[in-house]
Design a protein around this motif. Structure first.
Motif, short mmCIF file in Angstrom:
data_model
loop_
_atom_site.label_atom_id
_atom_site.label_comp_id
_atom_site.label_asym_id
_atom_site.label_seq_id
_atom_site.Cartn_x
_atom_site.Cartn_y
_atom_site.Cartn_z
N SER A 265 0.84 -1.19 0.00
CA SER A 265 0.00 0.00 0.00
C SER A 265 0.87 1.24 0.00
O SER A 265 1.92 1.27 0.65
N GLU A 266 0.43 2.26 -0.74
CA GLU A 266 1.14 3.55 -0.74
C GLU A 266 0.62 4.48 0.34
O GLU A 266 1.12 5.59 0.51
N PHE A 267 -0.40 4.04 1.08
CA PHE A 267 -1.01 4.87 2.11
C PHE A 267 -0.50 4.48 3.49
O PHE A 267 0.08 3.40 3.67
N GLY A 268 -0.75 5.31 4.46
CA GLY A 268 -0.43 4.98 5.83
C GLY A 268 -1.54 4.17 6.47
O GLY A 268 -2.47 3.70 5.80
N PHE A 269 -1.47 4.03 7.79
CA PHE A 269 -2.45 3.26 8.55
C PHE A 269 -2.91 4.09 9.74
O PHE A 269 -2.13 4.85 10.31
N GLU A 270 -4.16 3.91 10.12
CA GLU A 270 -4.70 4.59 11.30
C GLU A 270 -4.83 3.59 12.45
O GLU A 270 -5.33 2.48 12.27
N THR A 271 -4.37 4.00 13.62
CA THR A 271 -4.52 3.20 14.83
C THR A 271 -5.09 4.11 15.92
O THR A 271 -5.20 5.32 15.73
N PRO A 272 -5.43 3.56 17.10
CA PRO A 272 -5.87 4.43 18.19
C PRO A 272 -4.83 5.46 18.61
O PRO A 272 -5.16 6.45 19.27
N PHE A 273 -3.56 5.26 18.23
CA PHE A 273 -2.51 6.20 18.57
C PHE A 273 -2.24 7.22 17.48
O PHE A 273 -1.33 8.04 17.61
N GLY A 274 -2.98 7.16 16.39
CA GLY A 274 -2.77 8.11 15.31
C GLY A 274 -2.34 7.43 14.02
O GLY A 274 -2.57 6.23 13.83
N HIS B 13 0.43 -5.20 14.67
CA HIS B 13 1.76 -4.77 15.12
C HIS B 13 1.89 -3.26 15.22
O HIS B 13 2.79 -2.76 15.92
N LEU B 14 1.05 -2.53 14.53
CA LEU B 14 1.27 -1.09 14.38
C LEU B 14 1.19 -0.31 15.69
O LEU B 14 2.03 0.57 15.93
N PRO B 15 0.22 -0.56 16.58
CA PRO B 15 0.22 0.18 17.84
C PRO B 15 1.48 -0.08 18.67
O PRO B 15 1.98 0.82 19.35
N TRP B 16 1.99 -1.29 18.62
CA TRP B 16 3.22 -1.59 19.37
C TRP B 16 4.41 -0.86 18.76
O TRP B 16 5.30 -0.39 19.48
N GLN C 202 4.24 2.02 17.21
CA GLN C 202 4.10 3.42 17.64
C GLN C 202 4.53 3.60 19.10
O GLN C 202 5.17 4.59 19.45
N HIS C 203 4.16 2.64 19.93
CA HIS C 203 4.51 2.73 21.35
C HIS C 203 6.02 2.70 21.54
O HIS C 203 6.58 3.45 22.35
N LEU C 204 6.69 1.82 20.81
CA LEU C 204 8.13 1.65 21.00
C LEU C 204 8.96 2.69 20.26
O LEU C 204 9.98 3.16 20.77
N TYR C 205 8.52 3.08 19.05
CA TYR C 205 9.40 3.85 18.17
C TYR C 205 8.83 5.21 17.77
O TYR C 205 9.50 5.97 17.08
N GLY C 206 7.59 5.50 18.16
CA GLY C 206 7.02 6.78 17.80
C GLY C 206 6.72 6.89 16.32
O GLY C 206 6.23 5.95 15.69
N ASP C 207 7.08 8.01 15.73
CA ASP C 207 6.71 8.32 14.34
C ASP C 207 7.77 7.79 13.37
O ASP C 207 8.42 8.54 12.65
#
Length: 227
Positions: A33-42, A78-81, A83-88
């Motif tokens: 995918s060329e798009f990003g992903f949305e999670t509860p963290f953004g 995996h994405l929320p984890w 974000q939690h570990l590595y931020g942006d």
């Protein structure tokens, strides 16, 4: 908690590659995918530089079925984890099929696993920096829910673990050994992630590998086991 701090201190990354399995989508071949992903963290933003280099290599073939990623748990969980570990940190996500299973139509309209893995390795080498890989892989799928006649009892669990450990030994031996075994002997325990495990070994070669932990998830009635 210790592992969280260890990862944060040691594995800081310029990008994270998440390789999953296309469980429910319609795409044939590697799907990105060329798009990003949305999670509860953004928002998880894509690594646009790597994606553009992959587009230069394969054109639009990688992105034709990108809607398959919208509901694919093998990447999303995996994405929320991350974000939690590595931020942006930017993410490169792909759904990778078993290279032993041919494309439905070998018409050049999709990208195969082996050519994708080789190209990804070259592109990441050229980009430089540190890349962290997440191979989102399930192993055996056994029990009546998957078409087996017998329920999962302790003896079956032990037999499945023995099989899994043998296959993990092949995985530790390298991509050709790993995929070659499934090519010769089939996939009786329904490992669904041969493709992304193979691609990880090719695109992120490493001289040392070790198994940190092995476990099985089985329902109390023995209807389904996933390791």
């Amino acid at each position: 908690l210790f592992e969280t701090f260890r990862l944060r201190a040691v594995e800081l990354a310029n990008r994270i590659v998440v390789l999953g399995t296309n469980h429910f989508g319609i795409g044939d071949g590697v799907v990105m995918s060329e798009f990003g992903f949305e999670t509860p963290f953004g928002t998880v933003r894509p690594d646009t530089k790597i994606l553009e280099r992959l587009r230069d290599a394969f054109g639009e073939k990688l992105f034709k079925d990108q809607l398959d990623l919208a509901g694919e748990h093998s990447v999303a969980l995996h994405l929320p984890w991350i974000q939690h570990l590595y931020g942006d940190v930017p993410v490169v996500a792909a759904l990778v099929p078993d290279p032993n299973v041919g494309l439905l139509e070998d018409d050049g309209a999709r990208v195969g696993t082996k050519e994708f893995a080789t190209a990804l390795r070259t592109i990441l080498d050229q980009a430089g920096g540190r890349t962290l890989f997440v191979s989102s892989a399930d192993l055996s799928h056994k029990g009546p829910q998957f078409g087996d006649q017998a329920r999962i009892d302790p003896a079956a669990r032990n037999a499945i673990e023995q099989y899994d450990r043998e296959m993990l030994g092949e995985f530790l031996g390298g991509p050709d050994s790993f995929v070659g075994h499934f090519s010769r002997h089939g996939n009786p325990n329904r490992w669904c992630s041969v493709g992304n495990m193979y691609a990880t070994m090719v695109a992120a070669p490493h001289g040392q590998r070790e198994m940190v932990n092995y476990d099985q998830s089985v329902d109390p009635n023995g209807v389904v086991l996933v390791s």
